[in-house]
Design a protein around this motif. Structure first.
Motif, mmCIF file in Angstrom:
data_model
loop_
_atom_site.group_PDB
_atom_site.id
_atom_site.type_symbol
_atom_site.label_atom_id
_atom_site.label_comp_id
_atom_site.label_asym_id
_atom_site.label_seq_id
_atom_site.Cartn_x
_atom_site.Cartn_y
_atom_site.Cartn_z
ATOM 1 N N ASP A 356 -16.612 -7.138 -40.006
ATOM 2 C CA ASP A 356 -16.207 -8.393 -40.428
ATOM 3 C C ASP A 356 -17.507 -9.321 -40.046
ATOM 4 O O ASP A 356 -17.509 -9.827 -39.103
ATOM 5 C CB ASP A 356 -14.956 -9.020 -39.565
ATOM 6 N N THR A 358 -18.646 -11.829 -41.468
ATOM 7 C CA THR A 358 -18.736 -13.212 -41.502
ATOM 8 C C THR A 358 -18.143 -13.801 -40.020
ATOM 9 O O THR A 358 -18.804 -14.828 -39.504
ATOM 10 C CB THR A 358 -17.519 -13.716 -42.421
ATOM 11 N N LYS A 361 -21.418 -13.586 -37.655
ATOM 12 C CA LYS A 361 -22.315 -14.531 -37.894
ATOM 13 C C LYS A 361 -21.507 -15.894 -37.306
ATOM 14 O O LYS A 361 -22.426 -16.543 -36.854
ATOM 15 C CB LYS A 361 -22.580 -14.622 -39.188
ATOM 16 N N GLU A 362 -20.419 -15.922 -37.722
ATOM 17 C CA GLU A 362 -19.695 -17.500 -37.044
ATOM 18 C C GLU A 362 -19.999 -17.610 -35.544
ATOM 19 O O GLU A 362 -20.249 -18.889 -35.237
ATOM 20 C CB GLU A 362 -18.167 -17.543 -37.691
#
Length: 601
Positions: A356, A358, A361-362
């Protein structure tokens, strides 16, 4: 030997309750797990409130869980007939439901108190029950009885039955404001019970390995210790149940310990629930402090805020007169150097299973903060995972978890962020931590790892070294460490965390540690020994299949707060690893793993 009778555990993932084998609610904080309890008779037989439903005449009782639920079913047997009591906390409501089917009359006693028994209740008798109010505050508890009932002379006594009786206790902060909710009719009682049953049954995950009952019960405990709005995981449901009666070792565990909760999130991930694991990780990463130590405290409240200090409730006698009863926990001010690694390990496992990117990075800002802090301060003495008071040291397990934090950071920087410069920097610091651990073995003059630089004995936490990939299970130094642990801490296949600390001798084995040892033997390929250890630990559950923190190896009585997240997470992790043992255990750091460090042994 039969398993000891102890409390049944109820939950609605906002709060929890304990019901005794004879049908008495002796623990219930409202509205949250960490709120003050309106029933706490387990901590004081005289001053603690309680809620009992029992036959009028002499009886025997037996207690089980409704199939694959957190609904507790108590059956009473008398010479005149039988009665069944089904207790549950409805999902989404600050309420307790008690459904009775009886062919005999029973006596109901409802005696809530407030502020942990410091304040009795002002009461008003109404046609279908009673209203109990805090005499100096906004709290109100409303008792509603639907079915055959008769008010008895004493203010908090009713006769109910024969027949079906639905008894509901609702909690609010202000009677006038909450009047509609507190006076809501019980026309849909069967639907509420059925919805609660289905909620718990749906929370289970598919499992086809050994000990399925233990697996499912442990899953239900973890679900029951989950704060539903954010995925936070509670270390235990109670405060001040003593590790050893009368020894002063009783603490408040109704918080989200980073370490304990990370173990449970790992178990959920291994069992096939990456969503629940991610919810916990997200909750925890959102507590990261950008100034100072990123995880500023070893534990947090269920809403993510910090708990400061502890206080003693001197008016309560304590469980079996084990005083003091404590609310809050002074460990909130401790430095514990392992917890960043505990959390980051779960982040790595989540990444490896889901990729995952995303999500990574979040939350890279939080991961970056955690790993960077460890890279700078890994030499800091701490209280260790055992939370020693006034006995800081460079503990081996804490240093191990600093190494884990750095190795996870190296791996995620390379794989998820493609940041080779940062990955190399963190990998170099990880090598220095590893060098330091091997150098400490040399300095000790002993052929095995020890608990810490100034604590030259072994502790059970050393068993985790191969579980995190720092050494192989056949490494000569670890092999001698294992041999010494088994010679000094193992008793009838139960494992003590250590033998003594500055509070005195440790009287009982630590339930989590036996599962650590089983997982070591899984990695050694000795499935027979691992199976024997898993089976031995499962002897330590109560009649309801629940674990406390410690276990008396002779009587199998539970000791410490209850039920405890640690061992139930360990059940699931050990059983899931048992399923994969024949396929081998993947290297958690892939190409980044370096066990043999230059300048080591």
């Amino acid at each position: 030997m039969s398993q000891p009778l102890f409390y049944g555990f109820l939950s609605n993932s906002y709060t929890s309750a304990l019901v005794s084998p004879d049908g008495v609610i002796e623990w219930l904080p409202f509205p949250r797990f960490d709120s003050d309890a309106i029933f706490c008779r387990m901590l004081d037989k005289t001053r603690g409130g309680f809620f009992s439903i029992q036959p009028r005449d002499d009886f025997e009782s037996e207690q089980v869980y409704g199939e694959n639920t957190n609904i507790v079913v108590t059956t009473f047997h008398t010479e005149q007939g039988q009665a069944q009591l089904r207790d549950f906390l409805p999902i989404g409501r600050a309420a307790l439901w008690r459904v009775v089917d009886a062919d005999i009359p029973l006596t109901l006693i409802c005696r809530p108190t407030f502020s942990f028994g410091a304040a009795g209740s002002a009461y008003e008798i109404v046609d279908d029950g009673a209203i109990f109010r805090h005499p100096a505050g906004p709290e109100v508890v409303v008792l509603t009885i639907q079915g055959p009932m008769k008010k008895l002379a004493r203010r908090d006594h009713w006769e109910i039955g024969p027949g079906q009786v639905v008894v509901v206790l609702r909690y609010g902060q202000d009677y006038e404001r909450d009047r509609i909710w507190l006076q809501e009719p019980l026309a849909h009682a069967p639907n509420v019970e059925d919805a609660t049953r289905k909620f718990w049954q749906r929370s289970l995950l598919p499992y086809d390995g050994p000990h399925p009952e233990a697996f499912n019960r442990s899953m239900l405990v973890i679900r029951g210790l989950t704060y539903r709005t954010n995925g936070a995981l509670l270390a235990a449901a109670t405060t001040s149940l003593p590790e050893a009666v009368g020894a002063g070792r009783q603490w408040d565990y109704r918080f989200v310990w980073v370490r304990d909760a990370s173990y449970a999130a790992e178990a959920l991930l291994l069992a096939g629930d990456p969503v629940a694991c991610r919810r916990f990780i997200e909750f925890m990463l959102n507590t990261v402090d950008l100034v100072g130590k990123p995880l500023a405290a070893p534990f947090y409240r269920v809403d993510g805020t910090r708990s400061q200090g502890e206080r003693e409730l001197l008016w309560l006698a304590g469980y079996k007169n084990s005083r003091p009863v404590r609310v809050g926990n002074a460990a909130s001010d401790q430095i514990q150097m392992d917890i960043e690694g505990d959390l980051l390990w779960v982040v790595l496992l989540y990444w490896r299973q889901t990729h995952d990117q995303t999500f990574i990075k979040e939350y890279w800002w939080a991961i970056l903060t955690l790993v960077s802090w460890v890279a700078e301060y890994w030499k800091t003495p701490d209280a260790s995972l055992w939370e020693f008071r006034d006995e800081d040291d460079l503990y081996t397990h804490s240093q191990l978890m600093c190494w884990v934090a750095l190795k996870v950071g190296e791996t995620l920087a390379k794989e998820a962020m493609q940041d080779l410069v940062t990955a190399k920097t963190w990998g170099q610091v990880a090598d220095r931590v590893a060098n330091s651990l091997w150098q400490d073995v040399k300095e000790s003059g002993l052929p095995y790892f020890t608990q810490g630089k100034h604590h030259r004995h072994v502790d059970a936490a050393l068993l985790t070294m191969p579980l995190y990939g720092f050494v192989g299970v056949d490494d000569p130094v670890f092999a001698r460490t294992l041999e010494h642990i088994e010679a000094t801490l193992l008793h009838q296949d139960f494992v003590y965390r250590y033998r003594e600390d500055n509070m005195g001798p440790v009287l009982y084995p630590f339930t989590l540690a036996g599962f650590w040892l089983a997982r070591v033997y899984l990695r050694k390929g000795n499935l027979e020994r691992a199976d024997a250890l898993i089976a031995a630990q499962l002897r330590g559950v109560t009649d309801m299949g629940l674990f406390a923190e410690h276990i008396d190896p002779v009587t199998l009585e539970p000791h410490g707060n209850f039920p405890q997240l640690f061992p139930h997470a360990a059940v699931i992790t050990a059983l899931m690893e048992r399923k994969q043992a024949t396929r081998g255990f993947p290297d958690p750091y892939a190409a980044e793993r370096k066990v043999q460090v230059e300048g080591g042994r």
